[in-house]
Design an enzyme around this catalytic site. Sequence first.
Site, PDB file in Angstrom:
ATOM      1  N   ASN A   2       0.840  -1.208   0.000  1.00  0.00           N
ATOM      2  CA  ASN A   2       0.000   0.000   0.000  1.00  0.00           C
ATOM      3  C   ASN A   2       0.866   1.246   0.000  1.00  0.00           C
ATOM      4  O   ASN A   2       2.091   1.160   0.012  1.00  0.00           O
ATOM      5  CB  ASN A   2      -0.958  -0.034   1.201  1.00  0.00           C
ATOM      6  CG  ASN A   2      -0.202  -0.102   2.501  1.00  0.00           C
ATOM      7  OD1 ASN A   2       0.568   0.789   2.841  1.00  0.00           O
ATOM      8  ND2 ASN A   2      -0.385  -1.210   3.233  1.00  0.00           N
ATOM      9  N   ASP A  31      -4.017  -6.271   4.885  1.00  0.00           N
ATOM     10  CA  ASP A  31      -5.053  -7.081   5.535  1.00  0.00           C
ATOM     11  C   ASP A  31      -5.102  -8.509   4.984  1.00  0.00           C
ATOM     12  O   ASP A  31      -5.616  -9.405   5.641  1.00  0.00           O
ATOM     13  CB  ASP A  31      -6.426  -6.421   5.355  1.00  0.00           C
ATOM     14  CG  ASP A  31      -6.569  -5.198   6.262  1.00  0.00           C
ATOM     15  OD1 ASP A  31      -6.016  -5.239   7.378  1.00  0.00           O
ATOM     16  OD2 ASP A  31      -7.209  -4.219   5.846  1.00  0.00           O
ATOM     17  N   LYS A  56       8.221 -17.002 -11.150  1.00  0.00           N
ATOM     18  CA  LYS A  56       7.447 -15.858 -11.644  1.00  0.00           C
ATOM     19  C   LYS A  56       6.217 -16.364 -12.407  1.00  0.00           C
ATOM     20  O   LYS A  56       6.332 -17.261 -13.250  1.00  0.00           O
ATOM     21  CB  LYS A  56       8.352 -15.050 -12.575  1.00  0.00           C
ATOM     22  CG  LYS A  56       7.747 -13.758 -13.024  1.00  0.00           C
ATOM     23  CD  LYS A  56       8.728 -13.003 -13.893  1.00  0.00           C
ATOM     24  CE  LYS A  56       7.966 -11.934 -14.653  1.00  0.00           C
ATOM     25  NZ  LYS A  56       8.633 -11.540 -15.865  1.00  0.00           N
ATOM     26  N   PRO A  72      -2.591 -11.821  10.232  1.00  0.00           N
ATOM     27  CA  PRO A  72      -2.903 -11.671  11.665  1.00  0.00           C
ATOM     28  C   PRO A  72      -3.155 -10.210  12.007  1.00  0.00           C
ATOM     29  O   PRO A  72      -2.436  -9.340  11.512  1.00  0.00           O
ATOM     30  CB  PRO A  72      -1.641 -12.175  12.366  1.00  0.00           C
ATOM     31  CG  PRO A  72      -0.564 -12.178  11.346  1.00  0.00           C
ATOM     32  CD  PRO A  72      -1.222 -12.278  10.009  1.00  0.00           C
ATOM     33  N   ASP A  73      -4.186  -9.942  12.811  1.00  0.00           N
ATOM     34  CA  ASP A  73      -4.430  -8.560  13.259  1.00  0.00           C
ATOM     35  C   ASP A  73      -3.559  -8.312  14.492  1.00  0.00           C
ATOM     36  O   ASP A  73      -3.878  -8.732  15.607  1.00  0.00           O
ATOM     37  CB  ASP A  73      -5.916  -8.357  13.578  1.00  0.00           C
ATOM     38  CG  ASP A  73      -6.217  -6.873  13.813  1.00  0.00           C
ATOM     39  OD1 ASP A  73      -5.333  -6.153  14.331  1.00  0.00           O
ATOM     40  OD2 ASP A  73      -7.332  -6.442  13.463  1.00  0.00           O
ATOM     41  N   ILE A  74      -2.443  -7.654  14.257  1.00  0.00           N
ATOM     42  CA  ILE A  74      -1.429  -7.476  15.304  1.00  0.00           C
ATOM     43  C   ILE A  74      -1.985  -6.636  16.454  1.00  0.00           C
ATOM     44  O   ILE A  74      -1.836  -6.974  17.629  1.00  0.00           O
ATOM     45  CB  ILE A  74      -0.165  -6.797  14.718  1.00  0.00           C
ATOM     46  CG1 ILE A  74       0.324  -7.581  13.502  1.00  0.00           C
ATOM     47  CG2 ILE A  74       0.921  -6.660  15.766  1.00  0.00           C
ATOM     48  CD1 ILE A  74       1.282  -6.824  12.614  1.00  0.00           C
ATOM     49  N   PHE A 107      -4.417   3.126  14.844  1.00  0.00           N
ATOM     50  CA  PHE A 107      -4.696   4.166  13.863  1.00  0.00           C
ATOM     51  C   PHE A 107      -5.837   3.684  12.991  1.00  0.00           C
ATOM     52  O   PHE A 107      -6.009   2.482  12.793  1.00  0.00           O
ATOM     53  CB  PHE A 107      -3.466   4.440  12.980  1.00  0.00           C
ATOM     54  CG  PHE A 107      -2.539   5.475  13.567  1.00  0.00           C
ATOM     55  CD1 PHE A 107      -1.733   5.160  14.642  1.00  0.00           C
ATOM     56  CD2 PHE A 107      -2.485   6.761  13.036  1.00  0.00           C
ATOM     57  CE1 PHE A 107      -0.883   6.110  15.192  1.00  0.00           C
ATOM     58  CE2 PHE A 107      -1.642   7.714  13.572  1.00  0.00           C
ATOM     59  CZ  PHE A 107      -0.839   7.401  14.647  1.00  0.00           C
ATOM     60  N   LYS A 131     -13.951   0.539  15.665  1.00  0.00           N
ATOM     61  CA  LYS A 131     -12.669  -0.183  15.778  1.00  0.00           C
ATOM     62  C   LYS A 131     -12.140  -0.135  17.210  1.00  0.00           C
ATOM     63  O   LYS A 131     -11.581  -1.102  17.712  1.00  0.00           O
ATOM     64  CB  LYS A 131     -11.620   0.442  14.847  1.00  0.00           C
ATOM     65  CG  LYS A 131     -11.658  -0.153  13.460  1.00  0.00           C
ATOM     66  CD  LYS A 131     -10.695   0.507  12.507  1.00  0.00           C
ATOM     67  CE  LYS A 131     -11.220   0.313  11.086  1.00  0.00           C
ATOM     68  NZ  LYS A 131     -10.488   1.059  10.094  1.00  0.00           N
TER      69      LYS A 131
END
Length: 404
Positions: free
Chosen positions: A210, A279, A289, A305-307, A323, A337
């Site tokens: 991202n 995500d 490749k 994993p959602d740290i 954040f 959240k």
Amino acid sequence: MNNLHHKRIVLGVTGGIAAYKSADLVRRLREQGAEVRVVMTRAACEFITPLTMQALSGKPVHTELLDHRAEAAMGHIELARWSDVILVAPASANFMAKLAHGQADDLLSTLCLAAATPLLLAPAMNQRMWLNPATQDNVALLQRRAITLFGPAEGDQACGETGPGRLLEPVELVRHVNDSFETQLLAAKKLLVTAGPTREDIDPVRYISNRSSGRMGYAVARAAAETGADVILVSGPTALDPPERVRRLDVITARDMRDAVMANVADTDIFIAAAAVADYRCIQIGDQKIKKTNTGITLALEKTPDILAEVANLPDGPFTVGFAAETEGLIENARSKLRSKKLDMIAANQVGNGLGFEGDENSLQVLWEDGGVVLEQALKEKLARQLINVVAERFYEKNPAQGH
Ligand code: CTP
């Protein structure tokens, strides 16, 4: 308690008869384990030689703003960043006037203007100069900006008069500087900060990632270190240099980031998740490749994993700050959240339309269970300092025993 061990002190010396005492001051600060770099104004060099200060500090003395050789070795901005504190002793009436009005016409005044670190002044001057309303107004102005003054003391003066204006003795100044470190907001607190994007491989040459630059997370890590915290920064791939006095652990994927965080989270006081963690990751990463064909392809993805959620749900875990980057419904999404991940605090910002990820500036809505505060648009570095202040305030409110 000795707080000066390994502390980095810029000692500014301005012109005045008391400049001879700063030689003793350097020696005493170094005896306590501090690293000292001396910056002298031109007038100071009339009272004491740079060579004396160089010999005592064990480092080259800085005197000129526009000296190419000195700037190449350690320029004024680096010197400002390097310092934990700037102590100006003696501080003349003229120097305080310049500082009060933001003048930057030599190295020391420029440095003071550029530094984000605490500024401590030990005034020394003739008693009439000290008592003059012009000087007193400047003193009031400086104190309003949280610049700390030590002294001056009263007594006999070199000019034959008696009154306030004497430089405090070096031993007293060392004690004051030592004490000033105890009042740092997050002194000796352990912080763990994540920053930057993560990169999830598709094959050996491609990945999903991202637009995060990492700048906000790095600024948060730097701001925390400036207030005396011990900071570990777990960083995804960015083009940024590690901030001074911050331990950086480099990671690539969300899984690596999770592992680095979990390996360091024990005895962390505050966890701030500023990373833009991918995500999703590919279920199967190609060994070779992937060749193009005439048809489209579908990548099968699974959640990473959602740290942040994992840390927030640890028994006896740290104070957790997340954040939230949102393109719409900023407050509602951020509040949900905050609740669903069981966070102590969330910093939400609007992204899209040129705001957020790649820009230099940002604004934040900081929310907690029963309150919140808006941090207006500003450079990310400034915003990060404000955020750290809010985090520290809430942290101490939740953990009064940690006392500050
Ligand atoms: N975070 C994390 N680990 C992940 C994903 C996110 O630690 N795998 C952290 C981020 O560092 C940030 C916060 O969680 O502090 C963002 O929350 P998240 O719900 O993932 O936000 P978005 O990805 O923006 O969620 P959504 O797409 O649902 O808006």
